[in-house]
Design a protein around this motif. Sequence first.
Motif, mmCIF file in Angstrom:
data_model
loop_
_atom_site.group_PDB
_atom_site.id
_atom_site.type_symbol
_atom_site.label_atom_id
_atom_site.label_comp_id
_atom_site.label_asym_id
_atom_site.label_seq_id
_atom_site.Cartn_x
_atom_site.Cartn_y
_atom_site.Cartn_z
ATOM 1 N N GLN B 72 10.826 13.805 -9.596
ATOM 2 C CA GLN B 72 9.509 14.098 -9.010
ATOM 3 C C GLN B 72 8.512 12.986 -9.374
ATOM 4 N N PRO B 73 7.543 12.709 -8.488
ATOM 5 C CA PRO B 73 6.578 11.634 -8.771
ATOM 6 C C PRO B 73 5.865 11.812 -10.120
ATOM 7 N N HIS B 74 5.464 13.062 -10.450
ATOM 8 C CA HIS B 74 4.698 13.228 -11.687
ATOM 9 C C HIS B 74 5.540 12.969 -12.925
ATOM 10 N N GLU B 75 6.850 13.278 -12.833
ATOM 11 C CA GLU B 75 7.729 12.985 -13.978
ATOM 12 C C GLU B 75 7.840 11.476 -14.177
ATOM 13 N N ILE B 76 7.961 10.764 -13.046
ATOM 14 C CA ILE B 76 8.122 9.309 -13.117
ATOM 15 C C ILE B 76 6.854 8.655 -13.688
ATOM 16 N N VAL B 77 5.692 9.163 -13.268
ATOM 17 C CA VAL B 77 4.442 8.621 -13.809
ATOM 18 C C VAL B 77 4.391 8.839 -15.315
ATOM 19 N N ASN B 78 4.814 10.029 -15.741
ATOM 20 C CA ASN B 78 4.737 10.311 -17.169
ATOM 21 C C ASN B 78 5.750 9.514 -17.983
ATOM 22 N N MET B 79 6.744 8.929 -17.299
ATOM 23 C CA MET B 79 7.656 8.016 -18.004
ATOM 24 C C MET B 79 7.045 6.630 -18.116
ATOM 25 N N GLY B 80 6.035 6.342 -17.306
ATOM 26 C CA GLY B 80 5.348 5.053 -17.431
ATOM 27 C C GLY B 80 5.357 4.176 -16.187
ATOM 28 N N ILE B 81 5.729 4.741 -15.032
ATOM 29 C CA ILE B 81 5.690 3.943 -13.795
ATOM 30 C C ILE B 81 4.557 4.479 -12.937
ATOM 31 N N MET B 82 3.658 3.624 -12.484
ATOM 32 C CA MET B 82 2.616 4.117 -11.604
ATOM 33 C C MET B 82 2.481 3.229 -10.385
ATOM 34 N N LYS B 83 2.264 3.868 -9.242
ATOM 35 C CA LYS B 83 2.136 3.106 -7.994
ATOM 36 C C LYS B 83 0.708 3.245 -7.470
ATOM 37 N N THR B 84 0.167 2.145 -6.992
ATOM 38 C CA THR B 84 -1.104 2.259 -6.274
ATOM 39 C C THR B 84 -0.798 2.146 -4.790
ATOM 40 N N PHE B 85 -1.679 2.695 -3.981
ATOM 41 C CA PHE B 85 -1.396 2.797 -2.555
ATOM 42 C C PHE B 85 -2.083 1.679 -1.771
ATOM 43 N N GLN B 86 -1.444 1.320 -0.659
ATOM 44 C CA GLN B 86 -2.001 0.296 0.217
ATOM 45 C C GLN B 86 -3.308 0.799 0.838
ATOM 46 N N ILE B 87 -3.256 2.034 1.365
ATOM 47 C CA ILE B 87 -4.484 2.672 1.837
ATOM 48 C C ILE B 87 -4.966 3.511 0.656
ATOM 49 N N PRO B 88 -6.104 3.164 0.049
ATOM 50 C CA PRO B 88 -6.491 3.818 -1.200
ATOM 51 C C PRO B 88 -6.390 5.347 -1.129
ATOM 52 N N ALA B 89 -5.634 5.927 -2.077
ATOM 53 C CA ALA B 89 -5.487 7.377 -2.133
ATOM 54 C C ALA B 89 -6.423 7.881 -3.221
ATOM 55 N N VAL B 90 -7.699 8.022 -2.846
ATOM 56 C CA VAL B 90 -8.687 8.473 -3.829
ATOM 57 C C VAL B 90 -9.227 9.825 -3.382
ATOM 58 N N PHE B 91 -10.115 10.401 -4.182
ATOM 59 C CA PHE B 91 -10.599 11.748 -3.898
ATOM 60 C C PHE B 91 -11.984 11.623 -3.283
ATOM 61 N N SER B 92 -12.032 11.727 -1.949
ATOM 62 C CA SER B 92 -13.210 11.240 -1.233
ATOM 63 C C SER B 92 -14.495 12.008 -1.521
ATOM 64 N N ARG B 93 -14.424 13.314 -1.800
ATOM 65 C CA ARG B 93 -15.683 14.030 -2.027
ATOM 66 C C ARG B 93 -16.076 14.066 -3.503
ATOM 67 N N LEU B 94 -15.282 13.408 -4.335
ATOM 68 C CA LEU B 94 -15.648 13.313 -5.756
ATOM 69 C C LEU B 94 -16.366 11.987 -5.991
ATOM 70 N N SER B 95 -17.236 11.958 -6.990
ATOM 71 C CA SER B 95 -17.938 10.706 -7.259
ATOM 72 C C SER B 95 -16.952 9.703 -7.855
ATOM 73 N N LEU B 96 -17.366 8.439 -7.830
ATOM 74 C CA LEU B 96 -16.509 7.391 -8.369
ATOM 75 C C LEU B 96 -16.155 7.695 -9.827
ATOM 76 N N ALA B 97 -17.165 8.166 -10.580
ATOM 77 C CA ALA B 97 -16.930 8.477 -11.992
ATOM 78 C C ALA B 97 -15.893 9.585 -12.137
ATOM 79 N N GLU B 98 -16.022 10.619 -11.309
ATOM 80 C CA GLU B 98 -15.056 11.727 -11.376
ATOM 81 C C GLU B 98 -13.654 11.262 -11.018
ATOM 82 N N ASN B 99 -13.582 10.394 -10.003
ATOM 83 C CA ASN B 99 -12.290 9.836 -9.623
ATOM 84 C C ASN B 99 -11.626 9.175 -10.823
#
Lengths: 341, 255
Positions: B72-99
């Motif tokens: 699962q993606p979350h297991e892989i992240v917790n092992m130390g691999i993280m991917k950033t997305f080409q089209i930014p996958a951010v939380f649009s209604r949250l402030s930058l700080a909250e993000n």
Amino acid sequence: MVLETLLPLIIETLTFFSIYLVCSSSLNLQQGYTGISNLGLFFSISSGAYVIAALPTRLAVWLYGINMDFVYQNALVVSLLNERFAKDALTPTLLLIITFFAAMAVGGILGYAFTYLSLRLTETYLAVFFLCVAEAIKIFGENFIPLAGGPNGILLPNFFIWLGNYSWIFQSAFFIIIPFIIFAVYEKVTRSPFGRLLKAIRENELAVQCLGRNTVSVKLKVMAFTSAFLAVAGVLVSLRMRSVVAGTFDRVDYSFWPWLMVMLGGVGNNLGCLLGTFLCIIIRRIVYWLKFYLVFLPVDIMWLEYILLGLAFMIVMIYKPEGILPEKPYQVKQQGDSRSN
Amino acid sequence: MGTILKVEKLVKKFGNLRAVDNVSFEVPEKSITLLIGPNGSGKTTLLNCIAGIYKPDAGKIWFNGKDITGRQPHEIVNMGIMKTFQIPAVFSRLSLAENLLVFYRKNPGEKLINSFFKKRWINEEKLATLKLFETVQTLEIESQFNRRANELSGGQLKLLEYSKLLMAEPTLCLLDEPVGSINPVLANKIFSYITEARNNMGKTFIIVEHRLDIAVKYVDYIYVLVNGRILCEGVPEEVLKRKELYEVYLSPLPA
């Protein structure tokens, strides 16, 4: 004189408001914060009602050694139980505590189970799934007589009768305090980093997974947690009515009204949800009071509240689709500043 | 230097299309690897398979000697691999700080039970906030701090996406076009941060990027993907001399 007439009215409205506050703020946590569209809110509420219908009275009948069937000789058993409860403070109190915990357990388990079954669904599909599940449970409750008396429903004994003449005051306090405790719990949860995570899941679930969070587990927890509190609301509704009729837990009263309250007040904002609930309840009450003066209208007064609230809803959706009190992003002022409660 | 990531005969199909077709490669620790290739050549699919977003149809992926294929993606992240997305996958209604605070991974207040007790999470929250300030200063987005993510410009969103790595601190970073639509000065700056993270903190990077003029200066090794297969590989100077690269990816050389 004025106080004597007004006080029961105010308390009555306030209890009504408080119980609906649990429904709308639970929906707000599910839909407004986590993005779980739940149109079948009433399955959790009715599960609490079924617990109070089926569990404490049977326990009381067994404890007091009354040799009668609680469902089929309902009225007789209730009057006998009321007599016993009037002299005995401990048993009804204990039974009530057991009921609350059992209702929370049943509500939580149902919420968890149905969410688990629908993990792959989102938005409209999820909403319809929950609606179907809740309708199925309602039909089951209406037809399975041992659970809550089937189509006729059952009466409940008065668990507060031992308090004497002023039991209604204690009862009302009970109905008002518990919902506000639940609201405070929701407020605490949503103001913590957990609340922020819920909003992030609402915005983009895949992105949250790719940040190392198990979103499935979070969603299951939220649904179990809110369903448990919704079941408490179901118990409170039944205690207030002093009866359980499965058919009264329907989609209009316990799904559409809370949705309207949340949408009206502001999605993703507990304070907005409080305001929305207050407005809806007040409009309903005013229409209800005015019903004798509005006989000239071409519509049945019963439908007038639906028409008015529908109208209010449309106006809000057109001019302020984010609700009266929209969600505000959390502001960080300066270095070292962190979330304050 | 040991191998941090090993991909063996990886296949990912979408219907009849073999988006990743029998790809094998190894990534040494503390290196910066660049994946290039025409659009639709399977670069992002390859990264998504490593990050667990797609389940590969065949093949194996090892990270630090552990088989992570199909996790699962979350297991892989917790092992130390993280991917950033080409089209930014951010939380649009949250402030930058909250993000940014959501990008921070270690907060105990994100457990339901801990959320009731402020003293269980407030210290970590303070550390997260300090880190948040460091990050926005590094990326020069302090002024956007309390704005909602859906009010940010495209380039700022890219920076926000990149800030995931600064907040979450993974060991292996998979970057999907980190400097697309970012001005050249800042793009160079981001690549120098990447180099710095590699040199000082021992991070490893796999980068997909089309802006070769900027990227090539900073990377150690290049793989060229065409139609889901590795066409050629090598150190930048070597790869850039290959004729086939110009035929399939860069514009043909003048006669």
